[in-house]
Design a protein around this motif. Sequence first.
Motif, mmCIF file in Angstrom:
data_model
loop_
_atom_site.group_PDB
_atom_site.id
_atom_site.type_symbol
_atom_site.label_atom_id
_atom_site.label_comp_id
_atom_site.label_asym_id
_atom_site.label_seq_id
_atom_site.Cartn_x
_atom_site.Cartn_y
_atom_site.Cartn_z
ATOM 1 N N ILE A 7 -9.496 -39.048 3.309
ATOM 2 C CA ILE A 7 -9.238 -39.172 4.745
ATOM 3 C C ILE A 7 -7.831 -38.721 5.144
ATOM 4 N N PRO A 8 -6.769 -39.148 4.477
ATOM 5 C CA PRO A 8 -5.439 -38.669 4.892
ATOM 6 C C PRO A 8 -5.301 -37.145 4.819
ATOM 7 N N SER A 9 -5.882 -36.530 3.802
ATOM 8 C CA SER A 9 -5.833 -35.070 3.689
ATOM 9 C C SER A 9 -6.638 -34.416 4.808
ATOM 10 N N PHE A 10 -7.762 -35.008 5.141
ATOM 11 C CA PHE A 10 -8.591 -34.496 6.228
ATOM 12 C C PHE A 10 -7.834 -34.544 7.546
ATOM 13 N N ARG A 11 -7.198 -35.653 7.825
ATOM 14 C CA ARG A 11 -6.459 -35.814 9.082
ATOM 15 C C ARG A 11 -5.284 -34.845 9.183
ATOM 16 N N ALA A 12 -4.772 -34.388 8.078
ATOM 17 C CA ALA A 12 -3.639 -33.453 8.077
ATOM 18 C C ALA A 12 -4.084 -32.009 8.347
ATOM 19 N N LEU A 13 -5.381 -31.759 8.292
ATOM 20 C CA LEU A 13 -5.885 -30.405 8.515
ATOM 21 C C LEU A 13 -5.750 -29.991 9.976
ATOM 22 N N SER A 14 -5.713 -28.689 10.208
ATOM 23 C CA SER A 14 -5.714 -28.174 11.582
ATOM 24 C C SER A 14 -7.108 -28.379 12.183
ATOM 25 N N ARG A 15 -7.191 -28.253 13.483
ATOM 26 C CA ARG A 15 -8.479 -28.412 14.177
ATOM 27 C C ARG A 15 -9.499 -27.410 13.638
ATOM 28 N N PHE A 19 -13.143 -28.171 11.661
ATOM 29 C CA PHE A 19 -14.454 -27.641 12.035
ATOM 30 C C PHE A 19 -15.104 -26.926 10.861
ATOM 31 N N GLN A 20 -14.331 -26.162 10.112
ATOM 32 C CA GLN A 20 -14.880 -25.466 8.949
ATOM 33 C C GLN A 20 -15.384 -26.458 7.910
ATOM 34 N N LEU A 21 -14.627 -27.530 7.701
ATOM 35 C CA LEU A 21 -15.036 -28.552 6.744
ATOM 36 C C LEU A 21 -16.302 -29.263 7.225
ATOM 37 N N ALA A 22 -16.354 -29.567 8.523
ATOM 38 C CA ALA A 22 -17.545 -30.219 9.082
ATOM 39 C C ALA A 22 -18.773 -29.324 8.905
ATOM 40 N N GLN A 23 -18.609 -28.033 9.161
ATOM 41 C CA GLN A 23 -19.728 -27.105 8.997
ATOM 42 C C GLN A 23 -20.178 -27.056 7.544
ATOM 43 N N LEU A 24 -19.235 -27.008 6.627
ATOM 44 C CA LEU A 24 -19.551 -26.987 5.209
ATOM 45 C C LEU A 24 -20.322 -28.241 4.800
ATOM 46 N N LEU A 25 -19.858 -29.396 5.281
ATOM 47 C CA LEU A 25 -20.537 -30.653 4.952
ATOM 48 C C LEU A 25 -21.956 -30.683 5.508
ATOM 49 N N LEU A 26 -22.123 -30.232 6.753
ATOM 50 C CA LEU A 26 -23.456 -30.219 7.357
ATOM 51 C C LEU A 26 -24.397 -29.262 6.628
ATOM 52 N N GLU A 27 -23.878 -28.112 6.225
ATOM 53 C CA GLU A 27 -24.711 -27.160 5.471
ATOM 54 C C GLU A 27 -25.129 -27.753 4.129
ATOM 55 N N ASP A 28 -24.198 -28.424 3.464
ATOM 56 C CA ASP A 28 -24.535 -29.066 2.185
ATOM 57 C C ASP A 28 -25.586 -30.149 2.371
ATOM 58 N N LEU A 29 -25.430 -30.965 3.418
ATOM 59 C CA LEU A 29 -26.403 -32.027 3.686
ATOM 60 C C LEU A 29 -27.774 -31.431 4.005
ATOM 61 N N ALA A 30 -27.793 -30.370 4.795
ATOM 62 C CA ALA A 30 -29.063 -29.729 5.148
ATOM 63 C C ALA A 30 -29.737 -29.154 3.912
ATOM 64 N N ARG A 31 -28.966 -28.561 3.024
ATOM 65 C CA ARG A 31 -29.517 -27.993 1.789
ATOM 66 C C ARG A 31 -30.130 -29.099 0.925
ATOM 67 N N GLU A 32 -29.477 -30.244 0.861
ATOM 68 C CA GLU A 32 -29.991 -31.360 0.067
ATOM 69 C C GLU A 32 -31.220 -31.981 0.713
ATOM 70 N N GLU A 33 -31.269 -31.957 2.039
ATOM 71 C CA GLU A 33 -32.341 -32.593 2.800
ATOM 72 C C GLU A 33 -33.699 -31.954 2.552
ATOM 73 N N SER A 34 -33.761 -30.639 2.606
ATOM 74 C CA SER A 34 -35.061 -29.977 2.507
ATOM 75 C C SER A 34 -35.006 -28.758 1.591
#
Length: 70
Positions: A7-15, A19-34
């Motif tokens: 979390i502290p490293s995440f909060r230090a990231l630029s906006r 967004f890039q990290l959020a997209q990466l996480l969502l893509e990973d979750l979607a890949r695992e989902e189906s």
Amino acid sequence: MSIAEIIPSFRALSRSDKFQLAQLLLEDLAREESPALFKEGRVYPIYTPEYAPNAAAQLAQLLMEEETRL
């Protein structure tokens, strides 16, 4: 690494990086989902009225028949 450590490293990231990290996480979750539904890199057809010109008329007919049954 725990979420509390990340979390502290995440909060230090630029906006933009957040967004890039959020997209990466969502893509990973979607890949695992189906994993069995879609394969990456394949093309899947999408059927639209363009390929079924009578579909609207058929649907209207079925709806009218259903109304008469009620």
